[in-house]
Design a protein around this motif. Structure first.
Motif, PDB file in Angstrom:
ATOM      1  N   ARG A  63       0.846  -1.192   0.000  1.00 36.55           N
ATOM      2  CA  ARG A  63       0.000   0.000   0.000  1.00 36.55           C
ATOM      3  C   ARG A  63       0.878   1.238   0.000  1.00 36.55           C
ATOM      4  O   ARG A  63       2.028   1.197   0.423  1.00 36.55           O
ATOM      5  CB  ARG A  63      -0.930   0.009   1.204  1.00 36.55           C
ATOM      6  CG  ARG A  63      -0.207   0.012   2.511  1.00 36.55           C
ATOM      7  CD  ARG A  63      -1.173  -0.103   3.671  1.00 36.55           C
ATOM      8  NE  ARG A  63      -0.419  -0.113   4.913  1.00 36.55           N
ATOM      9  CZ  ARG A  63      -0.662   0.670   5.929  1.00 36.55           C
ATOM     10  NH1 ARG A  63      -1.661   1.513   5.881  1.00 36.55           N
ATOM     11  NH2 ARG A  63       0.081   0.612   7.009  1.00 36.55           N
ATOM     12  N   ARG A  64       0.322   2.297  -0.468  1.00 38.22           N
ATOM     13  CA  ARG A  64       1.063   3.541  -0.556  1.00 38.22           C
ATOM     14  C   ARG A  64       0.998   4.246   0.795  1.00 38.22           C
ATOM     15  O   ARG A  64      -0.080   4.525   1.308  1.00 38.22           O
ATOM     16  CB  ARG A  64       0.479   4.421  -1.648  1.00 38.22           C
ATOM     17  CG  ARG A  64       1.344   5.578  -2.000  1.00 38.22           C
ATOM     18  CD  ARG A  64       0.851   6.205  -3.290  1.00 38.22           C
ATOM     19  NE  ARG A  64       1.622   7.381  -3.643  1.00 38.22           N
ATOM     20  CZ  ARG A  64       2.664   7.359  -4.453  1.00 38.22           C
ATOM     21  NH1 ARG A  64       3.034   6.224  -4.993  1.00 38.22           N
ATOM     22  NH2 ARG A  64       3.317   8.457  -4.734  1.00 38.22           N
ATOM     23  N   VAL A  65       2.169   4.518   1.359  1.00 37.46           N
ATOM     24  CA  VAL A  65       2.269   5.143   2.668  1.00 37.46           C
ATOM     25  C   VAL A  65       3.071   6.422   2.532  1.00 37.46           C
ATOM     26  O   VAL A  65       4.091   6.451   1.852  1.00 37.46           O
ATOM     27  CB  VAL A  65       2.971   4.198   3.664  1.00 37.46           C
ATOM     28  CG1 VAL A  65       3.055   4.826   5.035  1.00 37.46           C
ATOM     29  CG2 VAL A  65       2.252   2.872   3.735  1.00 37.46           C
ATOM     30  N   CYS A  66       2.604   7.451   3.208  1.00 35.77           N
ATOM     31  CA  CYS A  66       3.305   8.739   3.174  1.00 35.77           C
ATOM     32  C   CYS A  66       3.750   9.113   4.587  1.00 35.77           C
ATOM     33  O   CYS A  66       3.058   8.839   5.565  1.00 35.77           O
ATOM     34  CB  CYS A  66       2.398   9.831   2.621  1.00 35.77           C
ATOM     35  SG  CYS A  66       1.860   9.520   0.929  1.00 35.77           S
ATOM     36  N   TRP A  67       4.925   9.764   4.696  1.00 38.61           N
ATOM     37  CA  TRP A  67       5.425  10.237   5.972  1.00 38.61           C
ATOM     38  C   TRP A  67       6.302  11.450   5.720  1.00 38.61           C
ATOM     39  O   TRP A  67       6.632  11.776   4.585  1.00 38.61           O
ATOM     40  CB  TRP A  67       6.190   9.128   6.699  1.00 38.61           C
ATOM     41  CG  TRP A  67       7.440   8.686   6.013  1.00 38.61           C
ATOM     42  CD1 TRP A  67       8.694   9.166   6.201  1.00 38.61           C
ATOM     43  CD2 TRP A  67       7.551   7.670   5.006  1.00 38.61           C
ATOM     44  NE1 TRP A  67       9.576   8.512   5.383  1.00 38.61           N
ATOM     45  CE2 TRP A  67       8.902   7.587   4.648  1.00 38.61           C
ATOM     46  CE3 TRP A  67       6.634   6.823   4.400  1.00 38.61           C
ATOM     47  CZ2 TRP A  67       9.353   6.690   3.679  1.00 38.61           C
ATOM     48  CZ3 TRP A  67       7.088   5.935   3.450  1.00 38.61           C
ATOM     49  CH2 TRP A  67       8.441   5.874   3.101  1.00 38.61           C
ATOM     50  N   ARG A  73       7.471  15.667   2.430  1.00 40.23           N
ATOM     51  CA  ARG A  73       6.587  14.503   2.440  1.00 40.23           C
ATOM     52  C   ARG A  73       7.102  13.466   1.460  1.00 40.23           C
ATOM     53  O   ARG A  73       7.353  13.760   0.298  1.00 40.23           O
ATOM     54  CB  ARG A  73       5.170  14.941   2.048  1.00 40.23           C
ATOM     55  CG  ARG A  73       4.166  13.875   2.236  1.00 40.23           C
ATOM     56  CD  ARG A  73       2.803  14.432   2.026  1.00 40.23           C
ATOM     57  NE  ARG A  73       1.822  13.374   2.173  1.00 40.23           N
ATOM     58  CZ  ARG A  73       0.554  13.503   1.927  1.00 40.23           C
ATOM     59  NH1 ARG A  73       0.082  14.656   1.520  1.00 40.23           N
ATOM     60  NH2 ARG A  73      -0.269  12.506   2.097  1.00 40.23           N
ATOM     61  N   CYS A  75       6.311   9.652  -0.178  1.00 36.85           N
ATOM     62  CA  CYS A  75       5.308   8.623  -0.372  1.00 36.85           C
ATOM     63  C   CYS A  75       5.944   7.461  -1.108  1.00 36.85           C
ATOM     64  O   CYS A  75       6.548   7.624  -2.166  1.00 36.85           O
ATOM     65  CB  CYS A  75       4.130   9.168  -1.185  1.00 36.85           C
ATOM     66  SG  CYS A  75       3.234  10.476  -0.335  1.00 36.85           S
ATOM     67  N   TRP A  77       5.654   2.821  -1.710  1.00 36.94           N
ATOM     68  CA  TRP A  77       4.885   1.591  -1.554  1.00 36.94           C
ATOM     69  C   TRP A  77       5.525   0.743  -0.475  1.00 36.94           C
ATOM     70  O   TRP A  77       6.730   0.500  -0.496  1.00 36.94           O
ATOM     71  CB  TRP A  77       4.855   0.809  -2.876  1.00 36.94           C
ATOM     72  CG  TRP A  77       4.031   1.483  -3.915  1.00 36.94           C
ATOM     73  CD1 TRP A  77       4.480   2.278  -4.916  1.00 36.94           C
ATOM     74  CD2 TRP A  77       2.625   1.418  -4.047  1.00 36.94           C
ATOM     75  NE1 TRP A  77       3.437   2.723  -5.679  1.00 36.94           N
ATOM     76  CE2 TRP A  77       2.281   2.194  -5.172  1.00 36.94           C
ATOM     77  CE3 TRP A  77       1.611   0.772  -3.357  1.00 36.94           C
ATOM     78  CZ2 TRP A  77       0.968   2.364  -5.583  1.00 36.94           C
ATOM     79  CZ3 TRP A  77       0.314   0.942  -3.757  1.00 36.94           C
ATOM     80  CH2 TRP A  77       0.002   1.711  -4.864  1.00 36.94           C
ATOM     81  N   ARG A  78       4.720   0.273   0.450  1.00 40.16           N
ATOM     82  CA  ARG A  78       5.226  -0.609   1.506  1.00 40.16           C
ATOM     83  C   ARG A  78       4.276  -1.737   1.723  1.00 40.16           C
ATOM     84  O   ARG A  78       3.121  -1.661   1.549  1.00 40.16           O
ATOM     85  CB  ARG A  78       5.386   0.138   2.818  1.00 40.16           C
ATOM     86  CG  ARG A  78       6.536   1.098   2.759  1.00 40.16           C
ATOM     87  CD  ARG A  78       7.004   1.404   4.137  1.00 40.16           C
ATOM     88  NE  ARG A  78       8.298   2.047   4.039  1.00 40.16           N
ATOM     89  CZ  ARG A  78       8.940   2.534   5.051  1.00 40.16           C
ATOM     90  NH1 ARG A  78       8.427   2.441   6.244  1.00 40.16           N
ATOM     91  NH2 ARG A  78      10.092   3.086   4.890  1.00 40.16           N
TER      92      ARG A  78
END
Length: 78
Positions: A63-67, A73, A75, A77-78
């Motif tokens: 899923r695509r995760v942003c931090w 920022r 983003c 895929w994890r």
């Protein structure tokens, strides 16, 4: 954060003590009422405590995760 005055602290302590005393008063009666072995015979031989362990591995979809990293920022895929 507001400072707690003596009256509020005393009320909190007394309330906690009342709940603890009530819980301790009910504990022995509930412990005596609950059977140790539900639905089992006391004279029955003990069951084998070692059973086969089933390992289930669930593969999760990426899923695509942003931090935030160093003010930006990121983003991925994890």
């Amino acid at each position: 954060m507001t400072a707690m005055d003596r009256r509020a602290m005393l009320g909190t302590l007394l309330g906690g003590a009342a709940v603890a005393a009530f819980g301790l008063a009910l504990t022995p009666e509930l412990a005596e009422a609950a059977p140790l072995m539900m639905g089992k015979q006391l004279d029955a031989p003990p069951e084998n405590p070692i059973e086969k362990t089933v390992v289930v591995v669930h593969r999760r979809r990426p899923r695509r995760v942003c931090w935030w990293h160093r003010g930006r920022r990121v983003c991925r895929w994890r």
